[in-house]
Design a protein around this motif. Structure first.
Motif, mmCIF file in Angstrom:
data_model
loop_
_atom_site.group_PDB
_atom_site.id
_atom_site.type_symbol
_atom_site.label_atom_id
_atom_site.label_comp_id
_atom_site.label_asym_id
_atom_site.label_seq_id
_atom_site.Cartn_x
_atom_site.Cartn_y
_atom_site.Cartn_z
ATOM 1 N N PRO A 1 0.795 -1.235 0.000
ATOM 2 C CA PRO A 1 0.000 0.000 0.000
ATOM 3 C C PRO A 1 0.827 1.286 0.000
ATOM 4 O O PRO A 1 0.362 2.317 -0.498
ATOM 5 C CB PRO A 1 -0.817 -0.106 1.298
ATOM 6 N N TYR A 2 2.033 1.257 0.561
ATOM 7 C CA TYR A 2 2.809 2.511 0.635
ATOM 8 C C TYR A 2 4.317 2.308 0.572
ATOM 9 O O TYR A 2 5.033 3.207 0.139
ATOM 10 C CB TYR A 2 2.459 3.296 1.908
ATOM 11 N N LEU B 1 0.923 23.099 1.956
ATOM 12 C CA LEU B 1 0.142 21.931 1.571
ATOM 13 C C LEU B 1 -0.081 21.074 2.805
ATOM 14 O O LEU B 1 0.877 20.777 3.543
ATOM 15 C CB LEU B 1 0.885 21.109 0.523
ATOM 16 N N ILE B 2 -1.330 20.689 3.048
ATOM 17 C CA ILE B 2 -1.657 19.819 4.178
ATOM 18 C C ILE B 2 -2.054 18.463 3.619
ATOM 19 O O ILE B 2 -2.980 18.359 2.802
ATOM 20 C CB ILE B 2 -2.786 20.409 5.035
ATOM 21 N N VAL B 3 -1.351 17.421 4.068
ATOM 22 C CA VAL B 3 -1.490 16.085 3.475
ATOM 23 C C VAL B 3 -1.683 15.041 4.577
ATOM 24 O O VAL B 3 -0.887 14.980 5.522
ATOM 25 C CB VAL B 3 -0.241 15.717 2.645
ATOM 26 N N PRO B 4 -2.707 14.186 4.484
ATOM 27 C CA PRO B 4 -2.879 13.120 5.468
ATOM 28 C C PRO B 4 -1.721 12.114 5.409
ATOM 29 O O PRO B 4 -1.174 11.846 4.340
ATOM 30 C CB PRO B 4 -4.199 12.454 5.047
ATOM 31 N N ILE B 5 -1.380 11.548 6.572
ATOM 32 C CA ILE B 5 -0.318 10.543 6.655
ATOM 33 C C ILE B 5 -0.864 9.260 7.264
ATOM 34 O O ILE B 5 -1.426 9.267 8.364
ATOM 35 C CB ILE B 5 0.866 11.019 7.526
ATOM 36 N N GLY B 6 -0.703 8.164 6.543
ATOM 37 C CA GLY B 6 -0.936 6.832 7.072
ATOM 38 C C GLY B 6 0.412 6.117 7.108
ATOM 39 O O GLY B 6 1.201 6.238 8.028
ATOM 40 N N GLY B 7 0.710 5.410 6.008
ATOM 41 C CA GLY B 7 2.026 4.794 5.872
ATOM 42 C C GLY B 7 3.062 5.745 5.317
ATOM 43 O O GLY B 7 4.267 5.480 5.395
ATOM 44 N N GLY B 8 2.616 6.853 4.727
ATOM 45 C CA GLY B 8 3.532 7.879 4.257
ATOM 46 C C GLY B 8 3.755 7.927 2.765
ATOM 47 O O GLY B 8 4.535 8.755 2.294
ATOM 48 N N LEU C 1 -4.802 8.979 17.470
ATOM 49 C CA LEU C 1 -4.662 7.602 17.934
ATOM 50 C C LEU C 1 -3.632 6.808 17.141
ATOM 51 O O LEU C 1 -3.190 5.750 17.591
ATOM 52 C CB LEU C 1 -6.024 6.891 17.855
ATOM 53 N N TYR C 2 -3.237 7.319 15.973
ATOM 54 C CA TYR C 2 -2.291 6.609 15.108
ATOM 55 C C TYR C 2 -1.190 7.557 14.637
ATOM 56 O O TYR C 2 -1.002 7.756 13.440
ATOM 57 C CB TYR C 2 -3.034 5.981 13.922
ATOM 58 N N GLY D 1 -8.435 4.944 7.113
ATOM 59 C CA GLY D 1 -7.546 4.963 5.960
ATOM 60 C C GLY D 1 -6.138 5.410 6.288
ATOM 61 O O GLY D 1 -5.208 5.163 5.517
ATOM 62 N N ILE D 2 -5.954 6.102 7.427
ATOM 63 C CA ILE D 2 -4.607 6.513 7.842
ATOM 64 C C ILE D 2 -4.247 5.901 9.196
ATOM 65 O O ILE D 2 -3.328 6.374 9.874
ATOM 66 C CB ILE D 2 -4.453 8.046 7.885
ATOM 67 N N ALA D 3 -4.952 4.850 9.582
ATOM 68 C CA ALA D 3 -4.669 4.170 10.853
ATOM 69 C C ALA D 3 -3.608 3.100 10.614
ATOM 70 O O ALA D 3 -3.906 1.914 10.498
ATOM 71 C CB ALA D 3 -5.945 3.559 11.424
ATOM 72 N N VAL D 4 -2.360 3.528 10.544
ATOM 73 C CA VAL D 4 -1.238 2.631 10.241
ATOM 74 C C VAL D 4 -0.334 2.543 11.460
ATOM 75 O O VAL D 4 0.036 3.559 12.055
ATOM 76 C CB VAL D 4 -0.449 3.157 9.019
ATOM 77 N N LYS D 5 0.038 1.315 11.819
ATOM 78 C CA LYS D 5 0.834 1.118 13.029
ATOM 79 C C LYS D 5 2.312 1.419 12.822
ATOM 80 O O LYS D 5 2.980 1.884 13.743
ATOM 81 C CB LYS D 5 0.653 -0.310 13.540
#
Length: 406
Positions: free
Chosen positions: A147-148, A174-181, A207-208, A230-234
């Protein structure tokens, strides 16, 4: 392997031409007025499969050799990446196996299956899915489309940033969501190349906060229920961590309440349907208004795959929080005409009774009395006070029930 360069991302844009939607970057006047800055939204919720994931997934799959295509691909995902891989696999004639957590919502499972993918439901989270992926890879020789943490995926996601700056080159940040990056990794590389002075700000669900913890030298400690799944990555990607360290200026954390506000405000103020992760940038703007006051801000709406029941719940909760939907508890004597009097008082003020409950069976209510719980649609807090005053004039005792804490 290192991450992609700006030239790699430019090449990716050429390869993606005709294969994905060049989604628009548009001003958001209502949100701009509300938040005190000039907001421009990149509408990746309008992308194929309703998220930016369609970009990187395509590039990763067309990079496969003939033997890999024949054997098929596999990935683990609870939603957007799953649909992107399945979508392109169907178009490219490649067998796709998607391992999804057992509790993945039915709608997401069926949308992914509709693209022709083989679905394997296993484990409770993506970490537990990884072992199933490894087993199936060993058995069938599938190629993993990560995925990333994949060079081609990152350079594909970077084309989002290229398109934003082509549309609005003078952005301050620019504001960008981060999950795995993967998304912020690709965007930050090309944005800083084109505009070294632009500020790149990541957003994580509180929380993530795995990327911000990693960059701070901490071992990620995350978990809990979030609407921004969608951005809840450990654990962020090995390829994306150095990109974030080199090019991301700051990472902001947002709460669940702020995410809910953002999802609701996008729907109400701009008529945009965004999932929790897709609204994370707006949540960050809402939570840090003084920081962005007067600036020209670009925000990526990275996905729109939200369950409609969840969206309805969020909209109702937002209405409750700002007084547009309120529950009034009214003490009455148990005699004819009481309900009619209450309805007349509320209706006379222009309130709309959505639901009403007549309580008389509880032990704390005397036998000759009753309680009415009325859920009322109002114009806001001042209107609620007007309705309460009208009821009080008719000698009713009224209390507002706090739904946020009850």
């Amino acid at each position: 392997m290192t991450g992609p360069s700006a030239d790699d991302i430019r090449a990716a844009a050429d390869e993606l031409s005709g294969q994905i939607i060049a989604t628009p970057t548009l001003p958001a006047p209502a949100l701009s007025r509300l938040l005190g800055c000039e907001v421009h939204l990149k509408h990746e919720q309008l992308q194929y499969t309703s998220s930016f994931k369609a970009r990187g997934a395509y590039l990763a799959m067309v990079a496969l050799n003939e033997d890999q295509r024949k054997k098929g691909v596999i990935t683990m995902s609870a939603g957007n990446h799953a649909q992107a891989v399945a979508f392109h696999a169907q178009n490219l004639g490649i067998h796709a196996t998607i391992v999804m957590p057992q509790q993945t919502p039915f709608a997401k499972v069926e949308r992914t299956r509709a693209y022709g993918a083989e679905i394997v439901l296993e484990g409770r989270n993506l970490n537990e899915c990884e072992q199933t992926v490894a087993t199936l890879q060993e058995q069938h020789g599938y190629t993993l489309i990560h995925p990333y943490n994949d060079f081609h995926v990152i350079r594909g996601q970077g084309t989002v940033g290229l398109e934003i700056l082509q549309a609005v080159p003078e952005l301050d940040c620019l504001i960008v969501p981060i999950g795995g990056g993967g998304l912020i990794g690709g965007i930050s590389v090309v944005a800083k190349h084109l505009r070294p002075d632009i500020e790149i700000i990541g957003v994580e669900a509180e929380l993530y906060a795995s990327m911000s913890q990693t960059l701070a030298g901490q071992r990620p400690s995350v978990g809990g229920e979030t609407i921004a799944e969608g951005i809840a990555v450990k654990v962020p990607g090995e390829l994306t961590i150095p990109l974030a360290k080199a090019h991301v200026d700051d990472i902001l954390l947002v709460t669940e309440q702020q995410l809910e506000w953002a999802v609701g405000s996008l729907a109400e103020q701009q008529r945009i349907i965004a999932e929790g992760a897709g609204a994370a940038g707006i949540a960050a703007l809402y939570a840090n208004q003084s920081r962005f006051a007067g600036k020209k801000v670009g925000i990526v709406i990275c996905g729109g795959n939200i369950d409609m029941r969840l969206l309805g719940t969020i909209l109702n909760r937002n209405m409750m929080s700002d007084g547009r939907l309120v529950r009034l508890r009214i003490d009455i004597s148990d005699e004819p005409g009481m309900l009619a009097s209450i309805s007349t008082a509320i209706g006379g003020c222009g309130g709309n009774i959505v639901e009403i409950y007549h309580q008389r069976m509880f032990y704390d209510v005397p036998a000759k009395l009753a309680k009415i719980d009325a859920v009322v649609d109002t114009r806001g807090t001042a209107h609620v006070q007007e309705i309460i005053a009208a009821l009080t004039e008719r000698n009713f005792s009224v209390a507002v029930i706090d739904e946020q804490s009850s």
